[in-house]
Design an enzyme around this catalytic site. Sequence first.
Site, PDB file in Angstrom:
ATOM      1  N   GLY A 131       0.763  -1.236   0.000  1.00 52.58           N
ATOM      2  CA  GLY A 131       0.000   0.000   0.000  1.00 52.58           C
ATOM      3  C   GLY A 131       0.792   1.283   0.000  1.00 52.58           C
ATOM      4  CG  HIS A 132       5.029   1.315   0.273  1.00 47.68           C
ATOM      5  ND1 HIS A 132       4.825  -0.052   0.143  1.00 47.68           N
ATOM      6  CD2 HIS A 132       6.071   1.627  -0.518  1.00 47.68           C
ATOM      7  CE1 HIS A 132       5.717  -0.534  -0.701  1.00 47.68           C
ATOM      8  NE2 HIS A 132       6.488   0.456  -1.110  1.00 47.68           N
ATOM      9  CG  HIS A 133       4.791   2.795  -4.126  1.00 45.14           C
ATOM     10  ND1 HIS A 133       5.275   1.524  -4.382  1.00 45.14           N
ATOM     11  CD2 HIS A 133       5.851   3.532  -3.759  1.00 45.14           C
ATOM     12  CE1 HIS A 133       6.578   1.516  -4.181  1.00 45.14           C
ATOM     13  NE2 HIS A 133       6.951   2.711  -3.799  1.00 45.14           N
ATOM     14  CB  ALA A 134      -2.060   3.504  -2.650  1.00 46.28           C
ATOM     15  CD  GLU A 140       1.206   6.573  -8.962  1.00 47.56           C
ATOM     16  OE1 GLU A 140       2.399   6.642  -8.607  1.00 47.56           O
ATOM     17  OE2 GLU A 140       0.602   7.514  -9.463  1.00 47.56           O
TER      18      GLU A 140
END
Length: 157
Positions: A131-134, A140
Amino acid sequence: MKNRINWYVPYGCTLHRSFPLFSERPGRLTVLETLPKELGLTIPFAKIATEEMILRAHSREYVTHVHEVGEMSLLKATLTNMRSPYLQAYTRVGAHTYFAALCAVGAVCDAVEVALQNPSVRSFCAVRPPGHHAGRARGEGFCIFNNVAIGGLHAHA
Protein backbone atom coordinates in the site's frame (compact mmCIF):
# COMPACT_ATOMS: atom_id res chain seq x y z
CA MET A 1 6.45 -7.51 30.70
CA LYS A 2 8.62 -9.23 28.11
CA ASN A 3 8.65 -7.76 24.61
CA ARG A 4 6.36 -9.67 22.28
CA ILE A 5 6.04 -9.77 18.52
CA ASN A 6 2.74 -10.21 16.69
CA TRP A 7 3.15 -11.51 13.16
CA TYR A 8 0.20 -10.74 10.88
CA VAL A 9 -0.20 -12.75 7.66
CA PRO A 10 -3.92 -12.43 6.85
CA TYR A 11 -5.22 -15.27 4.69
CA GLY A 12 -7.31 -12.87 2.58
CA CYS A 13 -4.15 -11.15 1.36
CA THR A 14 -3.12 -14.24 -0.62
CA LEU A 15 -6.32 -14.05 -2.69
CA HIS A 16 -5.24 -10.95 -4.64
CA ARG A 17 -3.74 -11.72 -8.05
CA SER A 18 -1.41 -9.39 -9.89
CA PHE A 19 -0.55 -9.74 -13.55
CA PRO A 20 1.26 -13.01 -14.42
CA LEU A 21 5.06 -13.04 -14.02
CA PHE A 22 5.08 -9.94 -11.79
CA SER A 23 7.18 -10.07 -8.62
CA GLU A 24 4.26 -8.99 -6.40
CA ARG A 25 2.42 -12.31 -6.05
CA PRO A 26 0.87 -14.58 -3.38
CA GLY A 27 4.04 -16.66 -3.05
CA ARG A 28 5.67 -13.73 -1.27
CA LEU A 29 3.35 -14.34 1.68
CA THR A 30 3.19 -18.13 1.67
CA VAL A 31 6.94 -18.15 2.32
CA LEU A 32 6.40 -15.90 5.35
CA GLU A 33 3.57 -17.99 6.82
CA THR A 34 5.85 -20.69 8.21
CA LEU A 35 8.46 -18.48 9.89
CA PRO A 36 6.35 -17.20 12.81
CA LYS A 37 5.31 -20.76 13.70
CA GLU A 38 8.95 -21.88 13.66
CA LEU A 39 9.90 -18.95 15.93
CA GLY A 40 6.95 -19.46 18.27
CA LEU A 41 5.55 -15.99 17.58
CA THR A 42 1.98 -14.92 18.23
CA ILE A 43 -0.15 -15.02 15.08
CA PRO A 44 -3.23 -12.89 15.78
CA PHE A 45 -6.38 -12.98 13.68
CA ALA A 46 -6.74 -9.49 12.22
CA LYS A 47 -10.09 -7.92 11.59
CA ILE A 48 -11.08 -6.64 8.16
CA ALA A 49 -10.89 -2.87 7.66
CA THR A 50 -14.07 -0.89 7.24
CA GLU A 51 -14.75 1.49 4.38
CA GLU A 52 -14.64 4.30 6.94
CA MET A 53 -10.99 3.42 7.68
CA ILE A 54 -10.14 3.40 3.97
CA LEU A 55 -11.83 6.75 3.39
CA ARG A 56 -9.49 8.39 5.91
CA ALA A 57 -6.79 8.29 3.24
CA HIS A 58 -8.59 7.74 -0.09
CA SER A 59 -11.30 9.45 -2.09
CA ARG A 60 -14.70 7.79 -2.29
CA GLU A 61 -14.42 7.76 -6.12
CA TYR A 62 -11.19 5.80 -5.98
CA VAL A 63 -12.49 3.30 -3.40
CA THR A 64 -15.66 2.80 -5.44
CA HIS A 65 -13.59 2.29 -8.61
CA VAL A 66 -11.46 -0.41 -6.97
CA HIS A 67 -14.58 -2.18 -5.71
CA GLU A 68 -16.34 -1.96 -9.10
CA VAL A 69 -13.37 -3.22 -11.11
CA GLY A 70 -13.20 -6.24 -8.82
CA GLU A 71 -16.79 -7.09 -9.78
CA MET A 72 -16.02 -7.13 -13.53
CA SER A 73 -15.22 -10.12 -15.69
CA LEU A 74 -11.53 -10.93 -16.05
CA LEU A 75 -11.29 -9.48 -19.57
CA LYS A 76 -13.19 -6.29 -18.77
CA ALA A 77 -11.26 -5.79 -15.50
CA THR A 78 -7.93 -6.28 -17.30
CA LEU A 79 -8.82 -3.71 -19.97
CA THR A 80 -10.11 -1.29 -17.34
CA ASN A 81 -6.93 -1.72 -15.29
CA MET A 82 -4.75 -0.79 -18.26
CA ARG A 83 -6.54 2.48 -19.06
CA SER A 84 -7.90 3.55 -15.69
CA PRO A 85 -7.03 7.06 -14.47
CA TYR A 86 -7.16 5.59 -10.96
CA LEU A 87 -4.58 2.86 -11.50
CA GLN A 88 -1.05 2.73 -12.82
CA ALA A 89 -1.00 0.37 -15.81
CA TYR A 90 0.60 -2.53 -13.90
CA THR A 91 -1.32 -2.02 -10.64
CA ARG A 92 -3.94 -4.70 -11.15
CA VAL A 93 -7.34 -4.90 -9.50
CA GLY A 94 -9.04 -8.27 -9.81
CA ALA A 95 -11.86 -10.30 -8.31
CA HIS A 96 -10.41 -10.53 -4.78
CA THR A 97 -8.31 -7.37 -4.67
CA TYR A 98 -10.77 -5.23 -2.71
CA PHE A 99 -11.17 -7.89 -0.01
CA ALA A 100 -7.42 -8.57 0.15
CA ALA A 101 -6.73 -4.84 0.50
CA LEU A 102 -9.28 -4.61 3.33
CA CYS A 103 -7.49 -7.50 5.06
CA ALA A 104 -4.13 -5.75 4.65
CA VAL A 105 -5.42 -2.48 6.08
CA GLY A 106 -7.21 -4.34 8.88
CA ALA A 107 -3.97 -6.04 9.95
CA VAL A 108 -2.10 -2.73 10.02
CA CYS A 109 -4.87 -1.02 12.02
CA ASP A 110 -4.95 -3.95 14.47
CA ALA A 111 -1.19 -3.66 14.90
CA VAL A 112 -1.56 0.07 15.55
CA GLU A 113 -4.23 -0.57 18.19
CA VAL A 114 -2.02 -3.16 19.91
CA ALA A 115 0.93 -0.74 19.93
CA LEU A 116 -1.19 2.02 21.42
CA GLN A 117 -2.51 -0.28 24.15
CA ASN A 118 0.79 -1.97 24.93
CA PRO A 119 4.00 -0.30 23.70
CA SER A 120 6.09 -3.39 24.54
CA VAL A 121 4.35 -5.36 21.77
CA ARG A 122 5.83 -5.12 18.29
CA SER A 123 4.02 -6.18 15.14
CA PHE A 124 5.07 -7.25 11.69
CA CYS A 125 2.42 -7.12 8.98
CA ALA A 126 3.16 -9.32 5.98
CA VAL A 127 0.35 -8.07 3.77
CA ARG A 128 -0.57 -7.65 0.14
CA PRO A 129 -1.49 -5.93 -1.97
CA PRO A 130 1.12 -3.53 -0.70
CA GLY A 131 0.00 0.00 0.00
CA HIS A 132 2.80 2.48 0.56
CA HIS A 133 2.77 3.85 -3.03
CA ALA A 134 -0.99 4.43 -3.23
CA GLY A 135 -2.14 8.03 -3.32
CA ARG A 136 -5.45 9.55 -2.29
CA ALA A 137 -7.11 8.75 -5.62
CA ARG A 138 -4.66 6.44 -7.40
CA GLY A 139 -3.07 3.03 -6.99
CA GLU A 140 0.57 2.84 -8.03
CA GLY A 141 3.51 0.48 -7.74
CA PHE A 142 1.29 -2.59 -7.14
CA CYS A 143 -0.29 -0.69 -4.22
CA ILE A 144 -4.06 -0.34 -3.77
CA PHE A 145 -4.86 1.23 -0.36
CA ASN A 146 -2.11 3.02 1.54
CA ASN A 147 -2.16 0.86 4.66
CA VAL A 148 0.75 2.82 6.17
CA ALA A 149 -1.07 6.15 5.91
CA ILE A 150 -4.35 4.61 7.03
CA GLY A 151 -2.60 3.06 10.05
CA GLY A 152 -1.24 6.47 11.03
CA LEU A 153 -4.63 8.10 10.58
CA HIS A 154 -6.22 5.27 12.55
CA ALA A 155 -3.83 5.95 15.43
CA HIS A 156 -4.72 9.62 15.30
CA ALA A 157 -8.47 8.85 15.28
